[in-house]
Scaffold this motif. Structure first.
Motif, PDB file in Angstrom:
ATOM      1  N   PHE A  27       0.790  -1.106   0.159  1.00 59.62           N
ATOM      2  CA  PHE A  27       0.181  -0.428   0.398  1.00 59.62           C
ATOM      3  C   PHE A  27       1.084   1.574   0.175  1.00 59.62           C
ATOM      4  N   ARG A  28       1.582   1.226   0.638  1.00 57.53           N
ATOM      5  CA  ARG A  28       3.060   2.788   1.086  1.00 57.53           C
ATOM      6  C   ARG A  28       3.166   2.468  -0.267  1.00 57.53           C
ATOM      7  N   ARG A  29       4.128   1.746  -1.558  1.00 58.51           N
ATOM      8  CA  ARG A  29       4.670   2.451  -2.332  1.00 58.51           C
ATOM      9  C   ARG A  29       3.412   2.471  -3.478  1.00 58.51           C
ATOM     10  N   SER A  30       1.295   2.133  -3.188  1.00 59.72           N
ATOM     11  CA  SER A  30       1.347   3.123  -4.118  1.00 59.72           C
ATOM     12  C   SER A  30       0.877   4.085  -3.863  1.00 59.72           C
ATOM     13  N   VAL A  31       0.658   4.199  -2.137  1.00 65.34           N
ATOM     14  CA  VAL A  31       0.798   6.351  -1.856  1.00 65.34           C
ATOM     15  C   VAL A  31       1.767   7.159  -2.834  1.00 65.34           C
ATOM     16  N   CYS A  32       2.958   6.786  -2.474  1.00 61.92           N
ATOM     17  CA  CYS A  32       3.983   7.000  -2.999  1.00 61.92           C
ATOM     18  C   CYS A  32       4.320   7.132  -4.474  1.00 61.92           C
ATOM     19  N   ASP A  33       3.985   5.642  -5.846  1.00 62.04           N
ATOM     20  CA  ASP A  33       4.244   5.712  -6.296  1.00 62.04           C
ATOM     21  C   ASP A  33       4.444   7.294  -7.714  1.00 62.04           C
ATOM     22  N   THR A  34       5.028   7.251  -8.345  1.00 59.99           N
ATOM     23  CA  THR A  34       5.062   8.064  -9.010  1.00 59.99           C
ATOM     24  C   THR A  34       5.039   7.797 -10.569  1.00 59.99           C
ATOM     25  N   ALA A  35       5.347   6.296 -10.800  1.00 61.30           N
ATOM     26  CA  ALA A  35       5.483   6.219 -12.420  1.00 61.30           C
ATOM     27  C   ALA A  35       4.041   5.592 -13.409  1.00 61.30           C
ATOM     28  N   LEU A  67      -3.295  12.655   1.393  1.00 67.77           N
ATOM     29  CA  LEU A  67      -2.429  13.594   1.344  1.00 67.77           C
ATOM     30  C   LEU A  67      -1.703  13.431   3.019  1.00 67.77           C
ATOM     31  N   GLY A  68      -2.848  12.483   3.324  1.00 66.61           N
ATOM     32  CA  GLY A  68      -2.210  12.795   5.351  1.00 66.61           C
ATOM     33  C   GLY A  68      -0.919  12.084   5.133  1.00 66.61           C
ATOM     34  N   LEU A  69      -0.815  11.028   4.291  1.00 68.29           N
ATOM     35  CA  LEU A  69      -0.014   9.615   4.350  1.00 68.29           C
ATOM     36  C   LEU A  69       1.317  10.289   4.170  1.00 68.29           C
ATOM     37  N   VAL A  70       0.857  11.614   2.266  1.00 68.34           N
ATOM     38  CA  VAL A  70       1.981  11.603   1.386  1.00 68.34           C
ATOM     39  C   VAL A  70       2.537  12.403   2.439  1.00 68.34           C
ATOM     40  N   TYR A  71       2.431  13.217   3.347  1.00 67.96           N
ATOM     41  CA  TYR A  71       2.876  14.490   4.705  1.00 67.96           C
ATOM     42  C   TYR A  71       3.735  13.676   5.002  1.00 67.96           C
ATOM     43  N   SER A  72       2.916  12.602   5.398  1.00 72.46           N
ATOM     44  CA  SER A  72       3.815  11.930   7.031  1.00 72.46           C
ATOM     45  C   SER A  72       5.277  10.807   5.846  1.00 72.46           C
ATOM     46  N   TRP A  73       5.095  10.675   4.940  1.00 72.85           N
ATOM     47  CA  TRP A  73       6.766   9.874   4.285  1.00 72.85           C
ATOM     48  C   TRP A  73       6.309  10.276   3.072  1.00 72.85           C
ATOM     49  N   LYS A  74       6.799  11.636   3.309  1.00 71.16           N
ATOM     50  CA  LYS A  74       6.838  12.887   2.136  1.00 71.16           C
ATOM     51  C   LYS A  74       9.092  13.314   2.189  1.00 71.16           C
ATOM     52  N   HIS A  75       9.462  13.065   3.095  1.00 70.54           N
ATOM     53  CA  HIS A  75      10.998  12.767   3.716  1.00 70.54           C
ATOM     54  C   HIS A  75      11.265  11.752   2.876  1.00 70.54           C
ATOM     55  N   ASP A  76      10.851  10.383   2.752  1.00 70.57           N
ATOM     56  CA  ASP A  76      10.772  10.023   1.926  1.00 70.57           C
ATOM     57  C   ASP A  76      11.688  10.088   0.011  1.00 70.57           C
ATOM     58  N   VAL A  77      12.831   9.559  -0.280  1.00 70.30           N
ATOM     59  CA  VAL A  77      13.085   9.525  -1.644  1.00 70.30           C
ATOM     60  C   VAL A  77      12.102   9.573  -2.474  1.00 70.30           C
ATOM     61  N   HIS A  78      10.950   7.974  -1.965  1.00 75.33           N
ATOM     62  CA  HIS A  78       9.794   7.980  -3.072  1.00 75.33           C
ATOM     63  C   HIS A  78       8.188   8.435  -2.801  1.00 75.33           C
ATOM     64  N   CYS A  79       8.048   8.809  -1.952  1.00 72.28           N
ATOM     65  CA  CYS A  79       7.120  10.559  -2.089  1.00 72.28           C
ATOM     66  C   CYS A  79       6.871  11.590  -2.234  1.00 72.28           C
ATOM     67  N   VAL A  80       7.575  11.644  -3.815  1.00 69.67           N
ATOM     68  CA  VAL A  80       7.561  12.950  -3.818  1.00 69.67           C
ATOM     69  C   VAL A  80       6.525  13.889  -4.282  1.00 69.67           C
ATOM     70  N   SER A  81       6.200  14.878  -3.410  1.00 73.61           N
ATOM     71  CA  SER A  81       5.171  15.864  -3.678  1.00 73.61           C
ATOM     72  C   SER A  81       5.876  17.695  -2.713  1.00 73.61           C
ATOM     73  N   THR A  82       5.114  18.352  -2.638  1.00 79.59           N
ATOM     74  CA  THR A  82       5.425  19.838  -2.270  1.00 79.59           C
ATOM     75  C   THR A  82       4.192  20.327  -1.055  1.00 79.59           C
ATOM     76  N   MET A  83       4.565  21.178   0.024  1.00 73.65           N
ATOM     77  CA  MET A  83       3.598  21.359   0.635  1.00 73.65           C
ATOM     78  C   MET A  83       2.887  22.343   0.210  1.00 73.65           C
ATOM     79  N   HIS A  84       2.903  22.971  -0.886  1.00 76.76           N
ATOM     80  CA  HIS A  84       1.900  23.954  -1.560  1.00 76.76           C
ATOM     81  C   HIS A  84       0.612  22.937  -2.049  1.00 76.76           C
ATOM     82  N   ASN A  85       1.402  21.492  -2.745  1.00 82.55           N
ATOM     83  CA  ASN A  85       0.626  21.214  -3.310  1.00 82.55           C
ATOM     84  C   ASN A  85      -0.612  20.354  -1.541  1.00 82.55           C
ATOM     85  N   ILE A  86       0.045  19.740  -1.007  1.00 80.15           N
ATOM     86  CA  ILE A  86       0.038  19.170  -0.144  1.00 80.15           C
ATOM     87  C   ILE A  86      -1.722  20.401   1.134  1.00 80.15           C
ATOM     88  N   ILE A  87      -1.136  20.907   0.995  1.00 78.21           N
ATOM     89  CA  ILE A  87      -2.231  22.257   2.055  1.00 78.21           C
ATOM     90  C   ILE A  87      -2.638  22.189   0.602  1.00 78.21           C
TER      91      ILE A  87
END
Length: 264
Positions: free
Chosen positions: A91-99, A210-230
């Motif tokens: 599941f975590r990979r599915s949330v952070c997936d950008t492929a 979005l909450g999970l992306v925020y929690s995992w955003k420091h992971d190199v495989h969970c790419v996002s920005t704070m502007h997008n999350i907010i």
């Protein structure tokens, strides 16, 4: 990726790099489209104020049918991709997936999803020309989804696979319902309730992702920005509140409550 993810030729040949470049260069056009949409709504309603409403049942049925078929295809293709990611990588990979934005089976549907938010503005044309009640939720939802979808696609943010797949699924049911109604079919009220309930569930899911992306955003495989999350969180939360109020007023509120409010 799972070998069962076979792409059709048109999916495989789709150039996602050109699509990404286009959105990166033109995503601001979404603001122009939104502004034009708002102006047309206002003057369209003024134009129709002293005119007879138009029936437009056949055009509405064809319009809804085309969007229903598109949404069903999008659901099947993106849903199959997401199912394989979850079952293969978790599941975590599915949330952070950008492929998702570049995989052969889903890249076309990711692009088509973002792009489709522009023609979907046409839904409001039928409301205006048929002189139906235009609620705040309708046009607010159309504008903000367009802006967020284009903004997110240009950055290929994590979570997009879930956002798009869930929205495709809800729209598959919603536009199928609209098609049936436009065709004159008597659709049971519980089906309309189910669609709104699905929309509310979609907002819970969006906030959770979005909450999970925020929690995992420091992971190199969970790419996002704070502007997008907010921005996404504010958008989904506002939808959750508005759709919940709509559900209550449309399906739960008793006539006695409405009469009491009028007296007050």
């Amino acid at each position: 990726m799972n070998d069962s993810l076979r792409a059709f030729d048109f999916e495989r040949q789709f150039d996602d790099r050109v699509a990404l470049e286009w959105f990166q260069q033109n995503w601001g056009t979404a603001f122009v489209l939104s502004g034009t949409y708002a102006v047309l709504i206002y003057f369209g309603r003024v134009f129709m104020k002293r005119r007879e409403k138009l029936d437009l049942r056949t055009p509405l049925m064809l319009w809804s049918l085309s969007l229903a078929v598109f949404s069903i295809m999008g659901t099947l293709r993106t849903g199959w991709y997401m199912f394989n990611v979850v079952t293969t990588h978790g599941f975590r990979r599915s949330v952070c997936d950008t492929a998702f934005y570049s995989a052969p089976v889903s890249k076309f549907w990711a692009f088509a999803f973002a792009l489709s938010k522009a023609p979907e503005l046409g839904d409001t044309l039928f409301i205006v020309l048929r002189k139906q009640r235009l609620i705040f939720l309708h046009w607010y939802h159309h504008i903000t989804v367009l802006l967020y979808s284009w903004y997110s696609y240009k950055d290929h943010v994590a979570g997009g696979g879930w956002f798009m797949t869930i929205n495709y699924t809800v729209h598959a049911f919603m536009y199928s319902y609209y098609t049936a109604r436009a065709a004159g079919a008597r659709v049971p009220k519980p089906f309309a309730m189910l669609i709104t309930a699905m929309q509310i569930t979609q907002m819970f899911a969006g906030l959770s992702v979005l909450g999970l992306v925020y929690s995992w955003k420091h992971d190199v495989h969970c790419v996002s920005t704070m502007h997008n999350i907010i921005y996404g969180s504010v958008m989904y939360l506002s939808y959750l509140l508005l759709f919940s109020v709509f559900f209550y007023q449309s399906y739960l509120k008793r006539p006695a409550d409405e009469k009491r409010e009028k007296r007050e």
